[in-house]
Design a protein around this motif. Structure first.
Motif, PDB file in Angstrom:
ATOM      1  N   GLY A 552      -5.617  26.873 -52.309  1.00  0.00           N
ATOM      2  CA  GLY A 552      -4.550  27.786 -51.906  1.00  0.00           C
ATOM      3  C   GLY A 552      -3.504  27.121 -51.032  1.00  0.00           C
ATOM      4  O   GLY A 552      -3.460  25.888 -50.887  1.00  0.00           O
ATOM      5  N   THR A 553      -2.671  27.939 -50.428  1.00  0.00           N
ATOM      6  CA  THR A 553      -1.592  27.433 -49.579  1.00  0.00           C
ATOM      7  C   THR A 553      -1.592  28.177 -48.250  1.00  0.00           C
ATOM      8  O   THR A 553      -2.079  29.313 -48.153  1.00  0.00           O
ATOM      9  CB  THR A 553      -0.214  27.599 -50.246  1.00  0.00           C
ATOM     10  N   VAL A 554      -1.025  27.563 -47.235  1.00  0.00           N
ATOM     11  CA  VAL A 554      -0.844  28.181 -45.939  1.00  0.00           C
ATOM     12  C   VAL A 554       0.415  27.597 -45.299  1.00  0.00           C
ATOM     13  O   VAL A 554       0.732  26.416 -45.492  1.00  0.00           O
ATOM     14  CB  VAL A 554      -2.073  27.946 -45.026  1.00  0.00           C
ATOM     15  N   GLN A 555       1.135  28.431 -44.568  1.00  0.00           N
ATOM     16  CA  GLN A 555       2.360  27.965 -43.915  1.00  0.00           C
ATOM     17  C   GLN A 555       2.032  27.393 -42.543  1.00  0.00           C
ATOM     18  O   GLN A 555       1.348  28.022 -41.741  1.00  0.00           O
ATOM     19  CB  GLN A 555       3.371  29.101 -43.767  1.00  0.00           C
ATOM     20  N   LEU A 556       2.522  26.199 -42.281  1.00  0.00           N
ATOM     21  CA  LEU A 556       2.394  25.576 -40.973  1.00  0.00           C
ATOM     22  C   LEU A 556       3.620  25.940 -40.133  1.00  0.00           C
ATOM     23  O   LEU A 556       4.731  26.051 -40.664  1.00  0.00           O
ATOM     24  CB  LEU A 556       2.273  24.058 -41.110  1.00  0.00           C
ATOM     25  N   THR A 557       3.428  26.102 -38.837  1.00  0.00           N
ATOM     26  CA  THR A 557       4.534  26.540 -37.982  1.00  0.00           C
ATOM     27  C   THR A 557       4.592  25.678 -36.733  1.00  0.00           C
ATOM     28  O   THR A 557       3.737  25.791 -35.846  1.00  0.00           O
ATOM     29  CB  THR A 557       4.371  28.019 -37.581  1.00  0.00           C
ATOM     30  N   ALA A 558       5.608  24.818 -36.655  1.00  0.00           N
ATOM     31  CA  ALA A 558       5.815  23.992 -35.467  1.00  0.00           C
ATOM     32  C   ALA A 558       6.857  24.649 -34.567  1.00  0.00           C
ATOM     33  O   ALA A 558       7.770  25.324 -35.042  1.00  0.00           O
ATOM     34  CB  ALA A 558       6.264  22.592 -35.853  1.00  0.00           C
ATOM     35  N   SER A 559       6.718  24.460 -33.260  1.00  0.00           N
ATOM     36  CA  SER A 559       7.724  24.911 -32.305  1.00  0.00           C
ATOM     37  C   SER A 559       7.993  23.783 -31.326  1.00  0.00           C
ATOM     38  O   SER A 559       7.105  22.985 -31.019  1.00  0.00           O
ATOM     39  CB  SER A 559       7.245  26.154 -31.560  1.00  0.00           C
TER      40      SER A 559
END
Length: 821
Positions: A552-559
């Motif tokens: 599957g897929t997952v969104q990565l979130t950098a800040s």
């Protein structure tokens, strides 16, 4: 070094920093056992200068740019004014360029031979009087900006910061909106002339010879001693009462003559019937009356409307004080525990966190805040106001709480609050109203430019595009938003080298983010007032930890935080990414080996920083939908339901929601994803002519593996109703590009919502205000208000461009607008 300014308002910090340097130096010489050689001049050293503005120059290379800087000359020192600096005035804030752009004629950007502020001794023509500047910065001996420069970081400007007047109001000229103060009671030819500098007419007649020295239109600066907003009637009460400043707000003690008015008032008090049987109402301002003792501060201006601040001196009879602050010796309190309540800040002091060399001669982290509240029964919350560097968005940072003085016999001054650390530990229950309670972080650092004091339960931060509710003719109640008046910078021990001010630890200078009254969002000071240049590498967070189903897929979130612009670079130990340079790429688990390490690097002009997060890969499983509570709405109302769910193995796995209804086709349903496991269901309720209609909903969620959740059931009850909408007031403020609208509805219910529809502007273009805020605030009683900033002016009369619609189906008749500067 302690930097102090005087009493402040929302965008105010004016005052005078006084320190006997000569006396301190003399004491050091007398105590010195022997002469010592003068040390080398340090590369960067602090300065603090207060004096008359001799010269004010706008950089000729950027005069049309609101971010432009220049130079200022005070006490013989020529000081560089960096680009992006914010000048704090008595009740507003402007960039250096805006200080010139908003100057009254004959000054301004188009003045000859060069742009002028009308505040410097060298301006042509010479100003009517002198103006003062308080400038704090560093002297930089060598650096990017030049070899040896005074560079400012903080500037406070006023006509004279400690100049004020006081006395009894002896006469009121309602036709001109002028008070006579300190003369013979009833004699119109005696006393000081005082008018309110009020461009929008918030506290009385609209009048402003110089908009830079305006009152605060959001927080009371025309007020009682307790902080309650006061006003000057726009009409002679003997002829016609001013509904925005009614006489019923000021109960009479003796009918006279002369009339004697109450000086201690309890608003909304059922035991105090007022003048005409109506109790004083906390939703309205209280009028000044003859016999009130007032103190006032403002600018000296001439009666010459074409050039009110320009010389030569015309004589005292032809001048008056254009006041930005008036405080009346009246004690006005709001009924305990009810809104609106009002609060003020009159003292604020904070350390910058810099260290004193060779030992601390003064605790540079000490803090103190003081003010007044009209509701002594509720505690005060303090917040530092942080600003986002690029967007200017603000967020409140908890600083702690303190009680309010209840007055005699257990207290001293009813309504006074004092936040004076050391405080009780976070979570403590105070036993005395004087006890302050510390915030959870146990610190006030880094310092902010502004502070907010809040009456508990009187105000909560609005979620954009919503705005704070208002009362008393447009004032935000329950909170007071003001600049910090006093900063404690690091001090040197006598005889040691002069150390620099630690501007690099102050985010609003290092990163910017302050939004001025002119609408400019400033950035980092340029040139930077230190040898270092102020640049710093960003900080970065990779988010996570993450989970994803096999294949599957997952969104990565950098800040990341730091000076813009920022760039990102991602790498993963296995699997693949939709983009290696996006802040939030999508990770594909095909071919990946668990656990996966995802690493992101954030880079700006100052350097780079790296952070990592883990990705765990799981087998697929059926998701679940969280329960959804039933709701009730009126006919034709907007429906918005939040949906959420989860996957038992992969909490961050994206879910797709599906909603069916019974009976079918009553609602035009729309489901919009708001995150991996959340969505919003929206619809418009059907028209129900009578009674009510029950609509049953069935909600399911499907994950990326195609597995469907068990259904969740809920319902919507649609209730028949009707309403009538009327626009009662619509005004556009030209100088602030602000639209203020008041509307009423025949339905009084929290379920109703009013919205301003797109309107035609003066240029003939159809403008949609929704992105900036088009939803009204329900103030109760069927009254709704909308304030939206940064919008173009609607078409002027005889055009009627303003139309308001209700979620209950009502629509107003088209209305015209009025305009003000």
């Amino acid at each position: 070094m302690r930097v102090e300014t005087g009493p402040g308002n929302r965008s105010t910090a004016v005052g005078l920093f006084m320190r006997n340097v000569f006396g301190a130096a003399a004491a050091t010489l007398l105590a010195a056992p022997a002469a010592v050689a003068q040390g080398a001049v340090p590369p960067s050293s602090q300065f603090d200068v207060t004096g008359l503005i001799q010269e004010a120059v706008l950089d000729p290379t950027c005069q049309a740019d609101p971010h432009c800087g220049g130079t200022i000359k005070v006490n013989g020192h020529v000081i560089v004014v960096p680009k992006e600096i914010v000048v704090i005035l008595p009740a507003t804030n402007l960039t250096w360029q805006e200080l010139f752009a908003q100057a009254p004629l004959p000054y301004g950007l188009s003045a000859a031979p060069v742009p002028s502020s009308g505040m410097a001794l060298a301006d042509l023509p010479a100003p009517l009087t002198t103006y003062e500047a308080h400038v704090i910065g560093n002297r930089v001996v060598g650096g990017p900006a030049g070899a040896d420069l005074y560079i400012a970081a903080l500037i406070f400007a006023s006509q004279e910061s400690l100049n004020s007047g006081a006395g009894f109001i002896n006469f009121i000229d309602y036709a001109t909106g002028e008070l006579r103060v300190g003369g013979v009671i009833g004699n119109a030819a005696t006393g000081d002339r005082v008018r309110i500098n009020d461009p929008v007419g918030r506290y009385g007649r609209s009048s402003s010879p110089d908009v830079r020295f305006t009152v605060d239109p959001d927080n009371p600066t025309i007020m009682a001693g307790t902080g309650y907003p006061m006003c000057l009637p726009r009409t002679n009460p003997a002829v016609a009462d001013d509904p925005l400043c009614p006489q019923a707000q000021r109960p009479v003690v003796s009918a006279g003559p002369p009339v004697v008015y109450q000086m201690s008032i309890q608003t909304n008090d059922p035991t105090n019937p007022g003048l005409v049987g109506v109790p004083p109402d906390a939703m309205k301002q209280v009028p000044f009356e003859i016999g009130d003792y007032v103190t006032y501060s403002g600018t000296l201006v001439a009666d010459n409307a074409a050039a009110p601040t320009a010389g030569p001196w015309p004589g005292a009879a032809s001048t008056y004080i254009s006041a930005h602050t008036i405080v009346s010796n009246v004690a006005i309190y709001t009924w305990p525990g009810t809104n609106p309540a009002y609060i003020t800040i009159d003292t604020s002091l904070i350390g910058t966190g810099g260290l004193t060399v060779l030992g601390a001669t003064e605790a540079s982290a000490r803090t103190r805040f003081e003010g007044m509240s009209t509701d002594p029964g509720r505690i005060v919350h303090l917040y530092g106001i942080d600003t986002a560097a690029v967007t200017g968005a603000i967020s409140d940072r908890d600083w702690g709480t303190v009680g309010v003085d209840p007055g005699p016999p257990t207290g001293a001054v009813k309504g006074r609050w004092r936040f004076r650390p050391p405080c009780l530990a976070f979570g403590s229950v105070p036993t005395k109203f004087r006890d302050c309670v510390m915030n959870q972080a146990n610190t006030f650092l880094p310092p902010t430019r502004e502070v907010r004091a809040v009456v508990q339960g009187g105000w909560v931060p609005p979620v954009p595009p919503a705005v704070s509710p208002t009362a008393a003719n447009g004032l935000v109640f329950g909170q007071y938003h003001a600049p910090i008046q006093t900063y404690i910078f690091p001090e040197n021990v006598p005889g040691s080298p002069i150390i620099p001010n630690n501007f690099g630890s102050i985010p609003f200078l290092l990163q910017g983010g302050t939004t001025t009254a002119g609408g400019t969002i400033v950035g980092q000071l340029n040139p930077w007032p230190d040898i270092s240049g102020g640049c710093a590498a960003p900080t970065v967070n990779a988010g996570g930890p993450y989970s994803v189903v096999t294949g599957g897929t997952v969104q990565l979130t950098a800040s990341a935080t730091g000076l813009a612009p920022l760039s990102f670079l991602w790498t993963v130990s296995s699997g693949s990414l939709s983009s290696t340079t996006a802040a939030s790429p999508t990770f594909n688990a095909v071919g990946a080996v668990s656990p996966v390490t995802a690493t992101v690097t954030a880079t700006n002009a100052c350097g780079s920083a790296t952070a990592s997060a883990s990705i765990t890969i799981h087998d697929p499983g059926a998701p679940s939908v969280n329960p959804v509570a039933p709701i009730s709405v009126f006919s034709n109302a907007s429906i918005r339901i939040l949906l959420s769910g989860s996957d038992p193995n992969v909490p961050a796995q994206p879910l797709t929601f599906n909603v069916t209804q019974s009976p079918a086709s009553l609602l035009n349903l729309a489901v919009t994803s708001t995150g991996p496991s959340t969505a919003t269901l929206t619809a418009i309720a059907p028209t129900v002519p009578v009674g009510q209609q029950l609509i049953n909903l069935t909600i399911t969620a499907t994950n990326t593996s195609g597995l469907v959740s068990a259904p969740v059931l809920t319902s919507i009850t649609v209730i028949a109703t009707d309403d009538q909408i009327t626009v009662t007031a619509a005004q556009y403020r030209i100088s602030k590009q602000r639209l203020d609208i008041t509307a009423t509805s025949t339905k009084i219910t929290p379920l109703e919502s009013l919205t301003l529809v797109p309107y035609v502007t003066t240029t003939g273009v159809l403008f949609d205000p929704a992105p900036l805020g088009s939803v009204f605030t329900n103030t109760g009683g069927g009254i709704y208000t909308l304030t939206v900033v940064g919008v173009p002016c609607p078409a002027l009369p005889p055009a009627t461009p303003i139309t308001v619609i209700s979620n209950l189906g009502g629509i107003s008749a088209p209305a015209s607008i009025t305009t003000r500067n």
